[in-house]
Design a protein around this motif. Structure first.
Motif, PDB file in Angstrom:
ATOM      1  N   PRO A 152       1.068  -1.123   0.071  1.00 62.72           N
ATOM      2  CA  PRO A 152      -0.127   0.075   0.085  1.00 62.72           C
ATOM      3  C   PRO A 152       0.835   1.200   0.134  1.00 62.72           C
ATOM      4  N   ALA A 153       2.127   1.197   0.136  1.00 64.78           N
ATOM      5  CA  ALA A 153       2.983   2.371   0.549  1.00 64.78           C
ATOM      6  C   ALA A 153       3.212   2.754  -0.946  1.00 64.78           C
ATOM      7  N   PHE A 154       3.136   1.931  -1.956  1.00 61.35           N
ATOM      8  CA  PHE A 154       3.648   2.240  -3.281  1.00 61.35           C
ATOM      9  C   PHE A 154       2.396   2.495  -4.190  1.00 61.35           C
ATOM     10  N   GLY A 155       2.768   3.206  -5.175  1.00 58.24           N
ATOM     11  CA  GLY A 155       1.452   3.490  -6.302  1.00 58.24           C
ATOM     12  C   GLY A 155       2.086   3.394  -7.713  1.00 58.24           C
ATOM     13  N   PHE A 156       1.351   2.906  -8.666  1.00 62.65           N
ATOM     14  CA  PHE A 156       1.591   2.558  -9.833  1.00 62.65           C
ATOM     15  C   PHE A 156       0.862   3.521 -11.074  1.00 62.65           C
ATOM     16  N   GLY A 157       0.046   4.417 -10.643  1.00 65.99           N
ATOM     17  CA  GLY A 157      -0.514   5.374 -11.638  1.00 65.99           C
ATOM     18  C   GLY A 157      -1.804   4.719 -12.157  1.00 65.99           C
ATOM     19  N   ASP A 158      -2.100   4.936 -13.339  1.00 64.40           N
ATOM     20  CA  ASP A 158      -3.415   4.392 -13.758  1.00 64.40           C
ATOM     21  C   ASP A 158      -3.037   3.477 -14.817  1.00 64.40           C
ATOM     22  N   ALA A 159      -1.907   3.238 -15.401  1.00 65.02           N
ATOM     23  CA  ALA A 159      -1.602   2.183 -16.366  1.00 65.02           C
ATOM     24  C   ALA A 159      -1.049   0.899 -15.577  1.00 65.02           C
ATOM     25  N   THR A 160      -1.894   0.165 -15.137  1.00 67.49           N
ATOM     26  CA  THR A 160      -1.607  -1.292 -14.392  1.00 67.49           C
ATOM     27  C   THR A 160      -2.021  -2.133 -15.557  1.00 67.49           C
ATOM     28  N   ALA A 161      -2.253  -2.097 -16.569  1.00 64.10           N
ATOM     29  CA  ALA A 161      -2.438  -3.366 -17.462  1.00 64.10           C
ATOM     30  C   ALA A 161      -2.397  -2.687 -18.849  1.00 64.10           C
ATOM     31  N   PHE A 162      -1.744  -3.254 -19.842  1.00 62.90           N
ATOM     32  CA  PHE A 162      -1.563  -2.850 -21.107  1.00 62.90           C
ATOM     33  C   PHE A 162      -0.878  -3.577 -21.925  1.00 62.90           C
ATOM     34  N   THR A 163      -0.903  -3.621 -23.240  1.00 57.66           N
ATOM     35  CA  THR A 163      -0.195  -4.557 -24.183  1.00 57.66           C
ATOM     36  C   THR A 163       1.023  -3.872 -24.558  1.00 57.66           C
ATOM     37  N   LEU A 164       2.164  -4.379 -24.788  1.00 57.81           N
ATOM     38  CA  LEU A 164       3.515  -3.939 -25.150  1.00 57.81           C
ATOM     39  C   LEU A 164       3.969  -4.572 -26.605  1.00 57.81           C
ATOM     40  N   THR A 180       5.152   5.903  -7.316  1.00 60.76           N
ATOM     41  CA  THR A 180       5.272   6.484  -6.139  1.00 60.76           C
ATOM     42  C   THR A 180       5.289   5.952  -5.018  1.00 60.76           C
ATOM     43  N   PHE A 181       5.866   6.721  -3.907  1.00 62.44           N
ATOM     44  CA  PHE A 181       6.080   6.033  -2.636  1.00 62.44           C
ATOM     45  C   PHE A 181       5.873   7.209  -1.550  1.00 62.44           C
ATOM     46  N   THR A 182       4.548   6.674  -0.704  1.00 59.12           N
ATOM     47  CA  THR A 182       3.688   7.621   0.277  1.00 59.12           C
ATOM     48  C   THR A 182       3.766   6.692   1.334  1.00 59.12           C
ATOM     49  N   PRO A 183       4.830   6.673   2.189  1.00 65.12           N
ATOM     50  CA  PRO A 183       5.071   6.018   3.565  1.00 65.12           C
ATOM     51  C   PRO A 183       3.839   6.754   4.537  1.00 65.12           C
ATOM     52  N   PRO A 184       2.913   5.823   5.052  1.00 66.57           N
ATOM     53  CA  PRO A 184       2.025   6.492   6.201  1.00 66.57           C
ATOM     54  C   PRO A 184       2.797   6.858   7.594  1.00 66.57           C
ATOM     55  N   THR A 198      10.780   1.041   7.475  1.00 62.63           N
ATOM     56  CA  THR A 198      11.461   0.772   6.052  1.00 62.63           C
ATOM     57  C   THR A 198      10.358  -0.226   5.313  1.00 62.63           C
ATOM     58  N   TYR A 199      10.151   0.183   4.204  1.00 70.69           N
ATOM     59  CA  TYR A 199       9.305  -0.607   3.070  1.00 70.69           C
ATOM     60  C   TYR A 199       9.903  -1.182   2.074  1.00 70.69           C
ATOM     61  N   ALA A 200       9.291  -2.191   1.571  1.00 69.62           N
ATOM     62  CA  ALA A 200       9.683  -2.934   0.360  1.00 69.62           C
ATOM     63  C   ALA A 200       8.561  -3.754  -0.223  1.00 69.62           C
ATOM     64  N   CYS A 201       8.789  -3.823  -1.796  1.00 75.54           N
ATOM     65  CA  CYS A 201       7.723  -4.409  -2.494  1.00 75.54           C
ATOM     66  C   CYS A 201       8.177  -5.242  -3.538  1.00 75.54           C
ATOM     67  N   GLU A 202       7.763  -6.381  -3.851  1.00 78.07           N
ATOM     68  CA  GLU A 202       8.058  -7.035  -5.440  1.00 78.07           C
ATOM     69  C   GLU A 202       6.787  -6.936  -6.104  1.00 78.07           C
ATOM     70  N   VAL A 203       7.075  -6.526  -7.381  1.00 74.31           N
ATOM     71  CA  VAL A 203       6.042  -6.379  -8.456  1.00 74.31           C
ATOM     72  C   VAL A 203       6.026  -7.422  -9.617  1.00 74.31           C
ATOM     73  N   ALA A 204       5.070  -8.071  -9.831  1.00 72.73           N
ATOM     74  CA  ALA A 204       5.206  -9.011 -11.176  1.00 72.73           C
ATOM     75  C   ALA A 204       4.396  -8.097 -12.075  1.00 72.73           C
ATOM     76  N   LEU A 205       5.172  -8.488 -13.387  1.00 71.94           N
ATOM     77  CA  LEU A 205       4.549  -7.533 -14.455  1.00 71.94           C
ATOM     78  C   LEU A 205       4.350  -8.655 -15.737  1.00 71.94           C
ATOM     79  N   HIS A 206       5.366  -9.575 -15.817  1.00 78.39           N
ATOM     80  CA  HIS A 206       4.736 -10.775 -16.829  1.00 78.39           C
ATOM     81  C   HIS A 206       5.801 -11.863 -16.558  1.00 78.39           C
TER      82      HIS A 206
END
Length: 927
Positions: free
Chosen positions: A326-338, A349-353, A357-365
């Motif tokens: 939840p501390a990290f944001g990814f804008g509106d482009a969360t699904a698209f074709t490349l 974006t990073f908005t710590p409440p 220390t914060y960490a995140c792993e993001v899967a794309l493909h």
């Protein structure tokens, strides 16, 4: 030419001399044409057939020779198409001095004169059903340059030009109407391609024949994974036309494939081949990992990453953070074709409440390694800058206030904070004048000016405290109640307006200081109607000053003198003097004036800096009553006053460029005592005094003089400055705080701006420093600064100011606690983030003479074109046309065009054009 002609005629004459020695009778003249025919009647020159190979005979015929027989002839025969010329046979006693199909022929006996004279026959073979064209033209070394020729029998020394009966080199055709199919390739290979990825190739079909070609591309049998993508379908190609087929291959199976593509019955089939393989599926994200570093809790940091498809098939990207993050944001482009080879930018974006220390792993493909994000949150730092740290109101007379003092509160912390303004005032002598809201919110870097008034009701010292809130420190207040002692000081007790033309008007200013301890309230009065007070301060606090603007308009000739009563008893009366002089209407003195009103002479104006003021260039009291037909003069302005616009009358035409005028009027202006020649829009860049002068043009019609023309013959008369001198008007004459001090130098380094300036030669009572940001000016110094050994030094901490902002600084010189001068402002640009767009920055200096630095930013590497245009849109110069990298750049323009010529003063437009857009900025050249 002579030897060739002698050889041909000599050979013909030799043979003729052996066989025939008599003269031939004369015949009628004809068109002298030659042709090739397929029948002995010489009527068919356009044949055709369907049996191939085809053997045929053609007849070379001279048609209607003009004189008495043929003594010799020359030409060259050619054939185009699937044809072979097998053999040639000359007729009669003819001898060929060349090799067929070249003919340089002498005739052994004259052929009889007639309409058709057979010269030779040719056997030919056509081996394919296609158009064949037979042509005749001159031999390589023609006796008549560029033409065929023949010799009349009666005059062997005379060569005659020979043309074809068709008017063109083509004299006969066979199967002229047949189409001819041409293909750009008879086999198309798509190579080895990945499964599911379509590859295209192109095949061009043409018709080089003489008739229409029917085309209907179709696969014979199964087409497999081959397809006609575009350009298919039945249709006809006219002679000379082409059609392009777009062929596609998208393999669905591993291994080789082939197919046959039939075009039409007149075209061979085309073989298509290709092979399929497994596609490469891959991609990456850069940079990876992304560390946001240390961020203040509840604030937002931003980063940008690029997601790229380095494979051969489209990738369906879906942003899927593990555990939500939840501390990290990814804008509106969360699904698209490349698409293959494409990339797309993601704004993270990073908005710590809270702190942590914060960490995140993001899967794309599945084909892209996971994106790893990290960041640390810390608590915000609260800090304040208060200037001055204490307010001393000095001695103030009872009931003589309020006297106002101000303190600037700046939020130098890292987050927004609320103030809670209040007074700890046992005596009740103080009041918060502004702001009206006692609980304002200040963003980081923002400032607020708090103004406090002191109006004591009792004698003695009145200590108090200005409470700003729980965060910033309190500000001690000190003031002393005294018996009221009014004090008024006018800087001049005698104001002389000088000589003013009768009916005209001029202005002066008078400064009045409050040297007492109580407020002075003013109600000025003048004892005679020729003088007036146009503006004045209602009140001046102790230690302050104000300006009285005065005007004088003489109604009659002679001296006018009267008193100015400022109002308070503490102020002495000021004497005003002026003299009305001839030069009013009726004596024909041809005076040139600049006035700030259109219907009277008001040669002085007091606009603030960077404010547009309207002035009027006028001819006063012309010597004749026949109107104005033309006029010429030059207007003189210093570089700190811009001539933004010059408006002539609707029928006027200026043959020069302002500020020079050579003006013809389309219709005469009616006779009048004041004639407005031009309306001028002026903008002073500061509040210094600026003279306005007039004088002759560069090449005057009357040597050394300004001139105007009148009546139908445009007789010239001299114009004179209304003041008797070149200077005829002033902007801000003797106004308030003059800019007399030199500009400071400014250096930006390490998040600070360092200002330096010398000590004035006549001494000083210290200096104050002012900063302007976003159009708002604030004083940075609390107590007056004192100089060091090398002069004055002031350092401004720019922490909390917007990155990339333009900030201006100036200082004020004090004497006896009163500002007596201010320096010009010096502007600096604070360091900022990388450019977000290709754009032009303000040039330095502007206005300029003779050169300026054109500055611009590039958001990325790429090609650019930097050009200068004048106000009509005509390109003046190309400053740069090439490639630059991302970041800030500058180019110097020295006020010259592409030919190296110096351009005139005026407004110009600089245009930056890149692949990403275009930006334009106005610059001013003043000489």
């Amino acid at each position: 030419m002579t030897s060739r002609r002698q050889a041909l005629t000599g050979a013909a004459l030799a043979i003729v001399g052996l066989i025939f020695c008599g003269a031939a009778p004369a015949v009628a003249q004809g068109p002298d044409t030659i042709g090739l025919w397929f029948d002995t009647a010489y009527t068919v020159n356009d044949g055709g057939g369907s049996d191939f190979p085809y053997f045929g005979t053609a007849y070379l015929v001279l048609h209607e020779p003009r004189l008495d027989g043929v003594g010799g002839w020359e030409c060259k025969a050619t054939a185009a198409g699937p044809v072979t010329l097998l053999s040639w046979a000359l007729e009669g006693q003819a001898v060929n001095f060349a090799s067929p199909p070249d003919f340089i022929v002498g005739l052994g006996s004259p052929l009889p004169a007639g309409q058709d004279v057979l010269l030779a026959t040719v056997q030919f073979l056509i081996d394919a059903p296609a158009p064949v064209a037979f042509s005749l033209g001159p031999v390589y070394h023609a006796s008549i340059p560029g033409a065929m020729a023949y010799i009349p029998f009666a005059d062997p020394n005379d060569l005659r030009p020979l043309t074809t009966g068709t008017g063109t080199p083509e004299v006969a055709w066979y199967n002229r109407e047949l189409p001819v199919c041409t293909l750009s390739a008879e086999a198309v290979d798509f190579g080895v391609r990945p499964l599911g990825v379509q590859t295209v190739r192109y095949l061009t079909i043409g018709n080089d024949g003489g008739g229409p070609l029917w085309v209907d591309p179709q696969f014979t049998g199964e087409g497999g994974d081959f397809a006609i993508v575009a350009g298919g379908g039945p249709g006809s190609l006219e002679p000379g036309q082409q059609r392009t087929l777009t062929l596609g291959f998208a393999p669905t199976l591993i291994g080789s494939q082939w197919a046959q593509l039939a075009i039409s019955g007149d075209c061979p089939a085309v073989t298509l081949t290709g092979s399929g393989r497994e596609a490469v599926v891959s991609g990456y994200v850069s940079p990876n990992p992304v560390d946001f570093g240390e961020v203040i809790e509840t604030t937002t940091a931003q980063r940008v990453v690029a997601v790229a498809n380095s494979g051969e098939v489209p990738l369906e990207i879906a942003v899927q953070p593990a555990g939500g993050c939840p501390a990290f944001g990814f804008g509106d482009a969360t699904a698209f074709t490349l698409a293959p080879g494409a990339q797309r930018y993601l704004t993270l974006t990073f908005t710590p409440p809270t702190v942590g220390t914060y960490a995140c792993e993001v899967a794309l493909h599945p084909a892209i390694p996971p994106l790893h994000l990290a960041g640390t949150a810390r608590a915000a730092v609260d800090s304040w800058a208060i200037a001055p740290t204490a307010l001393d109101f000095g001695g103030v007379g009872l009931a003589g206030g309020p006297v106002l003092r101000s303190v600037t509160v700046r939020n130098t912390g890292e987050r927004a904070a609320d103030l809670d303004l209040a007074l700890d005032d046992p005596s009740g002598a103080y009041a918060i004048v502004s702001p009206a809201d006692p609980q304002p919110r200040l963003q980081p870097g923002a400032s607020l000016v708090v103004t406090v008034g002191f109006d004591p009701a009792t004698l003695g010292t009145h200590p108090a405290t200005l409470v700003l809130g729980s965060g910033p420190p309190d500000v001690p207040l000190t003031g002393t109640g005294q018996e009221p002692v009014p004090g008024c000081q006018a800087t001049a007790l005698f104001v002389d307006f000088g000589d003013v033309p009768q009916g005209g008007q001029t202005a002066r200013s008078l400064r009045v200081n409050n040297i007492g301890n109580t407020v002075l309230n003013f109600a000025p009065a003048v004892s005679c109607p020729e003088f007036s007070v146009t503006s004045y301060p209602q009140a001046i606090a102790p230690g302050g000053f104000g300006w009285f603007n005065l005007a004088y308009r003489p109604a009659d000739l002679g001296v006018d003198q009267c008193g100015l009563d400022l109002g308070p008893d503490a102020c002495v009366q000021v004497t005003l003097r002026g003299a009305g002089i001839s030069g009013g209407w009726g004596d024909g003195t041809n005076l040139v004036a600049v006035s700030f009103v259109p219907d009277a002479i008001a040669p002085e104006a007091y606009p603030p800096a960077a404010t547009v003021v309207t002035a009027y260039l006028m001819l006063v009291n012309p010597a004749t009553h026949e109107g104005v037909w033309a006029w010429e003069l030059r207007l003189g302005l210093d570089p700190q006053v811009l001539l933004l616009q010059s408006n002539l009358g609707p029928m006027s035409l200026n043959f020069a460029s302002p500020p020079e005028y050579i003006v013809g009027l389309g219709a005469p202006i009616p006779d009048a005592p004041i004639i407005v020649l031009a309306e001028l829009l002026l903008m002073p860049l500061d509040t210094d005094p600026h003279p306005i002068s007039v004088g002759p043009v560069h090449i005057p019609s009357i040597p050394g003089q300004m001139a105007w023309g009148y009546n139908a013959d445009v007789q010239l008369a001299t114009m004179f400055p209304i003041t008797g001198e070149a200077v005829v008007a002033w902007i801000n004459p003797d106004i308030g705080v003059a800019v007399l001090a030199p500009a400071p130098t400014a250096t930006v380094a390490g998040g600070r701006v360092e200002l330096r300036w010398p000590v004035p030669s006549d001494g000083t009572g210290g200096c104050h420093v002012y900063r302007t940001l976003g159009g708002l000016e604030s004083r940075l110094s609390g107590a007056p600064l004192q100089p060091g050994a090398g002069g004055y030094l002031y350092t401004d901490d720019t922490a909390g100011l917007p990155a990339g902002a333009t900030v201006a600084y100036r200082y004020a010189v004090l004497r006896d606690g009163v500002e007596i001068a201010r320096s010009p402002a010096v502007a600096v640009e604070l360091p900022g983030a990388g450019a977000l767009a290709d754009r032009l920055l303000p040039n330095r200096p502007n206005p300029f003479n003779p050169e300026t630095e054109i500055r611009f930013e590039m958001a990325g590497d790429g090609r650019l074109r930097l050009e200068v245009f004048d106000v009509s849109g005509r390109r003046v110069a190309v400053l740069e046309d090439g490639v630059r990298g991302a970041g800030a750049h500058q180019v110097v323009w020295r006020g010259r065009d592409d030919a190296g010529r110096t351009v005139p003063s005026g407004a110009y437009y600089v245009r930056l054009e890149t692949d990403r857009g275009r930006d334009t900025r106005k610059v001013m050249l003043l000489k």
